[in-house]
Design a protein around this motif. Structure first.
Motif, short mmCIF file in Angstrom:
data_model
loop_
_atom_site.label_atom_id
_atom_site.label_comp_id
_atom_site.label_asym_id
_atom_site.label_seq_id
_atom_site.Cartn_x
_atom_site.Cartn_y
_atom_site.Cartn_z
N GLY A 110 -0.62 0.26 -11.80
CA GLY A 110 -0.42 -1.08 -11.25
C GLY A 110 0.92 -1.68 -11.64
O GLY A 110 1.59 -2.32 -10.82
N LEU A 111 1.35 -1.45 -12.90
CA LEU A 111 2.63 -1.98 -13.36
C LEU A 111 3.79 -1.31 -12.63
O LEU A 111 4.79 -1.97 -12.29
CB LEU A 111 2.75 -1.76 -14.87
N CYS A 112 3.67 -0.02 -12.39
CA CYS A 112 4.72 0.70 -11.64
C CYS A 112 4.88 0.11 -10.23
O CYS A 112 6.01 -0.04 -9.74
CB CYS A 112 4.39 2.18 -11.54
N VAL A 113 3.77 -0.21 -9.58
CA VAL A 113 3.86 -0.79 -8.24
C VAL A 113 4.35 -2.24 -8.30
O VAL A 113 5.20 -2.66 -7.51
CB VAL A 113 2.49 -0.72 -7.53
N ALA A 280 0.89 15.50 2.54
CA ALA A 280 1.39 14.49 3.47
C ALA A 280 2.77 13.99 3.04
O ALA A 280 3.66 13.78 3.88
CB ALA A 280 0.41 13.32 3.57
N TRP A 281 2.95 13.80 1.71
CA TRP A 281 4.25 13.36 1.19
C TRP A 281 5.34 14.35 1.55
O TRP A 281 6.42 13.96 2.02
CB TRP A 281 4.15 13.21 -0.33
N LEU A 282 5.07 15.63 1.36
CA LEU A 282 6.07 16.66 1.63
C LEU A 282 6.40 16.72 3.12
O LEU A 282 7.58 16.82 3.51
CB LEU A 282 5.56 18.02 1.14
N ILE A 283 5.39 16.66 3.97
CA ILE A 283 5.62 16.72 5.41
C ILE A 283 6.45 15.53 5.87
O ILE A 283 7.40 15.68 6.66
CB ILE A 283 4.27 16.78 6.16
N TYR A 302 3.61 5.80 -2.28
CA TYR A 302 3.75 5.90 -3.73
C TYR A 302 2.66 5.21 -4.54
O TYR A 302 2.31 5.70 -5.62
CB TYR A 302 5.15 5.46 -4.16
N PRO A 303 2.08 4.09 -4.10
CA PRO A 303 0.94 3.58 -4.88
C PRO A 303 -0.18 4.60 -5.03
O PRO A 303 -0.81 4.69 -6.09
CB PRO A 303 0.49 2.36 -4.06
N ILE A 304 -0.41 5.41 -4.00
CA ILE A 304 -1.43 6.46 -4.07
C ILE A 304 -1.03 7.52 -5.10
O ILE A 304 -1.81 7.90 -5.98
CB ILE A 304 -1.62 7.11 -2.69
N LEU A 305 0.22 7.98 -5.00
CA LEU A 305 0.69 9.02 -5.91
C LEU A 305 0.77 8.52 -7.35
O LEU A 305 0.51 9.26 -8.30
CB LEU A 305 2.06 9.53 -5.45
#
Length: 507
Positions: A110-113, A280-283, A302-305
């Motif tokens: 959460g802090l990263c986002v 999905a990120w790579l594609i 990125y919130p997912i990752l």
């Protein structure tokens, strides 16, 4: 069902992070001024339609409603993006909890986002990207619940979220395409043999269908705009440069977290469905690099990752002291970069701060910038521009004033006159840029036209009279919007209605 660990509504990290987000945006969102895109979206929403040349209808309609309620009060107008980004920050922590992450993982993700440069800016601007992080997270949440519960009806939620997101920006189509391929590498592929996934796809398709019909009826202008971006408007980045932009926009100290999320979820995914996200990120990464997509197009994943990476890191770091140091480092790093994407400093202090650290962010377009990065520079000069145009308009003889119209070289100029020109009694502007082109010349014949900058030789070939009647100058604005003459053009040689197809500019 959920384990005891996952029961309850909003764990403390999600609550405190949400409060922090609201406080930050409460302090910053009323600063500087309206962004050119915000002005344009308000004008688009004032012309309700099922679609627009460059975006679906939902954000312009919401922008127009917000402006109708709050007027020129920036803090009120931007309450919805602040609230949406706050929800995304909170949902990141909750998604981490759903993955099995404890409080440290929830705080870390959460802090990263919360402090990511790109997401801070998303909580400021009322524009089409503001729902992306939240809707992509919503789809990830539904996929995880599908695996945990085995309830195939979650596909209906996925379809509804995807349909709504498509009505705000088409970007999620790339995420959905990447997910489809990624899900084939997970047990979720069995859903293809059941009806619910197809019913979800149908639901999403029905939600976006009116907008697609609008695009079809107008010759698919959005594809023309996308081609212009790929053809030279956007900066073409090499794979290392594109990856470097991901590190900058998501936050340097957040990068190890999402990288761990990619590797851990691809190699040993727990839960199994999470393998779809790094695929999905790579594609998407490959597609956006190949088609010269802007670096921020990839940011909503990125919130997912980060949630995936934080959950994994929590298992590696057991002691409280190293955990505290890591959280503090993310917080300090985020605070240091915060002024770059959150207008929290007075503008003179920001310019000094930017020079001190020697860094100027980019939005991925080939535009020369002044003392401010483009996304800040585009918040300056618009009311002053309208005031200068009004002076020129008011100086015209009555017979000229009755026929005069302002022609904006871009939608920012035109929208500024439409929004701020109301204070001075200016008539609606015209322009050939994006949706303004479809609205046409409003019955004007080109007998008297006011325009900013441009080539006087070109004007002399089109008009019988070219006169410099004023000047705009705001050193904080973008260079092409400052230190420019204001021309009054009279007697267009070709009727404006007949010449109108030549002013078209879709980009």
């Amino acid at each position: 069902g959920l384990t005891t660990k996952h029961r309850g509504f909003l764990a403390p990290p999600a609550v405190f992070l949400a409060l922090a987000s609201l406080v930050l945006h409460g302090l910053a969102n009323g600063q500087y001024g309206f962004h050119r895109d915000e002005l344009y979206f308000i004008v688009c929403g004032d012309h309700p339609a099922l679609g627009y040349v460059d975006q679906p209808p939902v954000v312009p309609l919401l922008a127009a409603w917000s402006h109708a309620i709050f007027g020129d009060n920036l803090l009120g107008f931007r309450f919805l993006p602040a609230l949406t980004m706050t929800a995304a920050v909170s949902l990141t922590a909750e998604f981490t909890r759903l993955l099995g992450g404890g409080r440290f993982a929830q705080w870390l993700a959460g802090l990263c986002v919360l402090l990511a440069p790109f997401f801070l800016l998303e909580g400021v601007l009322f524009y089409t990207d503001m729902f992306q992080a939240l809707t992509w997270l919503g789809i990830a949440w539904a996929l995880l619940r599908l695996e945990q519960t085995g309830d195939e009806r979650w596909w209906l939620a996925i379809g509804a979220i995807a349909g709504f997101s498509l009505e705000t920006k088409y970007l999620i189509a790339f995420f959905l395409a990447g997910l489809v391929i990624g899900l084939l590498a997970t047990p979720a592929r069995r859903s293809l043999l059941r009806p619910w996934v197809w019913l979800g796809a149908l639901l999403g398709g029905l939600i976006i269908l009116p907008n697609l019909l609008w695009q079809q009826a107008h010759g698919w202008p959005f594809l023309e705009i996308g081609k212009a971006g790929a053809g030279g408007k956007n900066v073409a980045l090499s794979p290392p440069a594109y990856l470097a932009q991901q590190v900058i926009l998501a936050g340097p100290l957040a990068s190890p977290v999402w990288i761990v999320g990619i590797v851990a979820s691809f190699v040993r995914p727990k839960p199994a469905v999470t393998r779809a996200f790094p695929i999905a990120w790579l594609i998407m990464m490959i597609a956006f690099i190949a088609w010269h997509g802007k670096a921020y197009y990839l940011l909503p994943i990125y919130p997912i990752l980060l949630a995936l990476g934080a959950t994994q890191i929590e298992g590696w770091i057991r002691a409280g002291a190293p955990r505290g140091v890591l959280l503090a480092a993310v917080g300090v790093s985020g605070a240091a970069t915060m002024p770059l994407s959150l207008p929290i400093l007075p503008v003179a202090d920001f310019i000094r701060y930017q020079r001190m650290i020697g860094f100027t962010p980019s939005v991925g377009e080939r535009n020369k910038t002044g003392p401010l990065p483009q996304y800040y520079a585009d918040m300056f000069g618009w009311p002053q521009m309208a005031a200068e145009i009004a002076k020129v308009y008011d100086s015209l003889p009555p017979q000229d004033r009755a026929r005069a119209v302002f022609f904006g070289e871009n939608y920012g100029e035109a929208a500024a006159i439409d929004i701020f020109g109301r204070r001075f009694g200016l008539p609606p502007a015209i322009s050939g840029h994006n949706n303004y082109f479809l609205w046409g010349p409003h019955g004007h014949d080109g007998s008297v036209m006011i325009i900013i900058g441009g080539d006087p030789a070109h004007y002399a070939a089109l008009f019988r009279s070219v006169e410099v009647a004023g000047h705009i100058d705001n050193p904080l604005a973008m260079p092409y919007e400052t230190d420019q003459p204001i021309y009054v053009l009279r007697g267009m040689n070709v009727p404006l209605q007949r010449y109108w197809p030549q002013v078209k500019s879709f980009q």
